[in-house]
Design a protein around this motif. Structure first.
Motif, PDB file in Angstrom:
ATOM      1  N   ASP A  16       0.799  -1.225   0.000  1.00  0.00           N
ATOM      2  CA  ASP A  16       0.000   0.000   0.000  1.00  0.00           C
ATOM      3  C   ASP A  16       0.838   1.285   0.000  1.00  0.00           C
ATOM      4  O   ASP A  16       0.479   2.237  -0.714  1.00  0.00           O
ATOM      5  CB  ASP A  16      -0.954   0.002   1.195  1.00  0.00           C
TER       6      ASP A  16
ATOM      7  N   ARG B 194      -5.519  -1.927 -10.487  1.00  0.00           N
ATOM      8  CA  ARG B 194      -6.727  -1.908  -9.657  1.00  0.00           C
ATOM      9  C   ARG B 194      -6.477  -1.170  -8.340  1.00  0.00           C
ATOM     10  O   ARG B 194      -7.358  -0.455  -7.836  1.00  0.00           O
ATOM     11  CB  ARG B 194      -7.202  -3.338  -9.416  1.00  0.00           C
TER      12      ARG B 194
ATOM     13  N   GLU C 274      -8.414   2.522  -7.110  1.00  0.00           N
ATOM     14  CA  GLU C 274      -9.029   2.755  -5.804  1.00  0.00           C
ATOM     15  C   GLU C 274      -8.602   4.092  -5.202  1.00  0.00           C
ATOM     16  O   GLU C 274      -9.282   4.622  -4.312  1.00  0.00           O
ATOM     17  CB  GLU C 274      -8.650   1.628  -4.848  1.00  0.00           C
ATOM     18  N   ARG C 275      -7.510   4.660  -5.698  1.00  0.00           N
ATOM     19  CA  ARG C 275      -6.919   5.843  -5.083  1.00  0.00           C
ATOM     20  C   ARG C 275      -7.055   7.105  -5.927  1.00  0.00           C
ATOM     21  O   ARG C 275      -6.644   8.186  -5.480  1.00  0.00           O
ATOM     22  CB  ARG C 275      -5.422   5.583  -4.823  1.00  0.00           C
TER      23      ARG C 275
END
Length: 576
Positions: A187, A316, A320-321
């Protein structure tokens, strides 16, 4: 019940799903070819040259994403495999090569035909070993296959002539299955990459073959970033058709819109590509690169954020960010330029181009013999080829015309020697592709130089009755070399080819041959080639003076070309 070493190998390959083994028979291979003969589903494909066998095996591996298999017997037979194996290695596709060797007791004595295979294949193979006893099998086979698949490369097993028919207990079958996995960055690295893309101004994506398995996610990211998508040649397959973000290729075979999209960006996002030409990367850009092979990152251009992971899960994670950008000017501008360039290219390829005023003036300078323009040939094939056709192309001008005029729409596939840059790959790769699915259309864009180099394997096409369509760009030249010489200001030298009538050669071999020498006969010739059942060789005499203008032509290239033309006319009897 015991089995021979050769039978253990072929049974294991059969269980893995291998359907074809390509090669040329020979003494050390006799136990293996006999095991293939007795097999229920593995088929021996006898080629006329081992190089063609290796190209065909590599083609099957690329199309199926599984193991391709080829064999070469002692000495020269194994040496001949080498070029096709290098192509597989540089294409990152798994191939197992079984190489014959002299009897074990003679190894190291400079015996007839003896070659040190472990040394020969040292550079090309991710795994290589010589089987010195039956007991080493099937363990060495398992290591070889798993290494080839896991590291996506070439494994070479050398088997002395007196080993293959030795027997093994039946209680030790080979187990070759390998399970893959997808890697996702941590992350914090995804956060860093998302920040770089969010705050990095105008973004352009350079997308390569490594992203093909994540098409929908990559398109969603292009939309999210309002980013034009420049494609590598290998990414034409999978990203060209029905893609409102792509702007074609960059580099020598590219177009001005793609070059503009790269130059006009503030940030470059590289997805699954190892595009090698450093001079085509603009300087002073922030660069984010995603590649599952860590050593590929940063070796072409300095990278600010590196993500050593698979493209799909990485993209992906970025989606999301990131929020969708409202400013679409960079994307719209690149797409508009790309559309304008495409319209110009289609005018060049139009059947009646040379009958118009501009075409007549142009022909007076560069097509005095009124030969077929290669752009028109490629465009005609594009129209008639099926939307699920497999295309192969020889290195050189055949690839240039395919890249510009054949769209990889639908489920079309594309193969070529795009990393090694070998000649003569298109026909043998087409052989491998057609054997996988006899009912699927396979079209080979052959250069006349490439076809001539492995011409003997036309007999493989004939003997197997493979319905491939061999489209020959017959400009009587090594066309790319000619262009390179002229751009450097050198007169053309050593590139002219004294070709036979390839269509007549095909007819002599039992293959339908069609020869086209005039533009007005092109449409009928291409239509007849695709309508004719079975193998067809379409020999089209194309204009050798045709120029493929690069994405960013330089003054030096233009000046060099002008000087070369002056020199050619001064040195040629009567000029041209």
């Amino acid at each position: 019940m015991s089995r021979t070493v050769a039978r253990v190998m072929i049974d294991a390959l059969e269980e893995l799903g291998v359907r074809h083994v390509f090669g040329v028979v020979g003494d050390a291979l006799n136990p293996f070819t006999d095991a293939v003969r007795a097999s229920g589903s593995v088929e021996w494909v006898g080629c006329r040259h081992e190089e063609a066998a290796a190209f065909a095996a590599g083609a099957q591996s690329q199309l199926t994403d599984t193991l391709g298999v080829c064999m070469g017997t002692v000495g020269p037979g194994s040496v001949h495999l080498l070029n096709g194996l290098y192509d597989a290695a540089k294409s990152g596709t798994p191939v197992l090569a079984v190489a014959g060797q002299v009897p074990l007791a003679e190894v190291g004595t400079d015996y007839f035909q003896e070659v040190d295979n472990d040394l020969l294949f040292r550079d090309v193979a991710v795994f290589r070993a010589t089987v010195t006893s039956a007991e080493q099998m099937p363990g060495l086979l398992e290591i070889a296959v798993r290494t080839a698949i896991g590291r996506r490369g070439v494994a070479v097993l050398t088997v002395p002539g007196d080993i293959g028919d030795q027997e093994l207990p039946a209680d030790r079958p080979a187990r070759l299955s390998v399970a893959g996995s997808a890697n996702r960055p941590d992350d914090p690295v995804l956060d860093e990459a998302a920040d770089a893309l969010r705050d990095g101004g105008k973004v352009t994506m350079l997308v390569g073959r490594g992203a093909r398995g994540a098409r929908e996610d990559v398109l969603a990211l292009a939309d999210r970033l309002a980013a034009p998508m420049v494609l590598t040649l290998k990414a034409k397959e999978g990203f060209e058709g029905d893609n409102p973000y792509q702007v074609g290729q960059t580099g020598l075979i590219g177009n001005p819109a793609a070059a503009h999209a790269m130059d006009g960006a503030d940030t470059l996002l590289l997805l699954g590509t190892d595009f090698p030409y450093r001079e085509w990367y603009p300087e002073g850009k922030k660069v984010v690169q995603v590649d599952r092979v860590a050593e590929h990152i940063g070796r072409r251009v300095p990278v600010d954020v590196a993500l050593a992971a698979d493209v799909g899960p990485t993209v992906r994670g970025l989606l999301e960010r990131l929020e969708r950008r409202k400013d679409r000017e960079h994307l719209d501008d690149a797409r508009e330029k790309f559309g304008t360039w495409q319209q110009g290219q289609q005018r060049l390829a139009a059947p009646g181009h040379d009958r118009g005023l501009i075409g007549k003036v142009r022909s007076a300078f560069d097509n005095r013999d009124h030969l077929v323009r290669p752009e028109a040939l490629a465009a005609a094939v594009d129209v008639l080829a099926a939307d699920d056709a497999v295309f192969t192309s020889d290195t050189g001008m055949a690839t240039v015309w395919l890249s510009r005029f054949v769209e990889m729409r639908g489920s079309r596939r594309l193969l070529g020697s795009y990393n090694l840059g070998s000649m003569a790959n298109a026909m043998p790769q087409a052989i491998g592709a057609q054997l996988l699915d006899p009912d699927r259309q396979v079209v080979a864009f052959c250069g006349d130089g490439g076809l001539g180099m492995l011409l003997g394997d036309l007999m493989t096409v004939r003997s197997r009755r493979l319905p491939v369509k061999l489209v020959v760009f017959d400009n009587q030249r090594l066309g790319m070399v000619k262009l390179e010489q002229e751009q450097a200001g050198l007169p053309e030298f050593g590139t002219e080819l004294d070709n036979p009538d390839f269509a007549a050669v095909a007819e002599a071999l039992g293959i339908t041959g069609i020869r086209v020498s005039r533009a007005e006969d092109l449409a009928e010739g291409v239509s007849r080639a695709f309508a004719t059942p079975g193998p067809v060789l379409l020999d089209v005499l194309t204009n050798p003076e045709e120029i493929a203008v690069p994405a960013k032509p330089t003054i030096q290239q233009g000046w060099g070309f002008a000087i070369a033309k002056i020199r050619e006319n001064l040195t040629s009897p009567g000029g041209r």
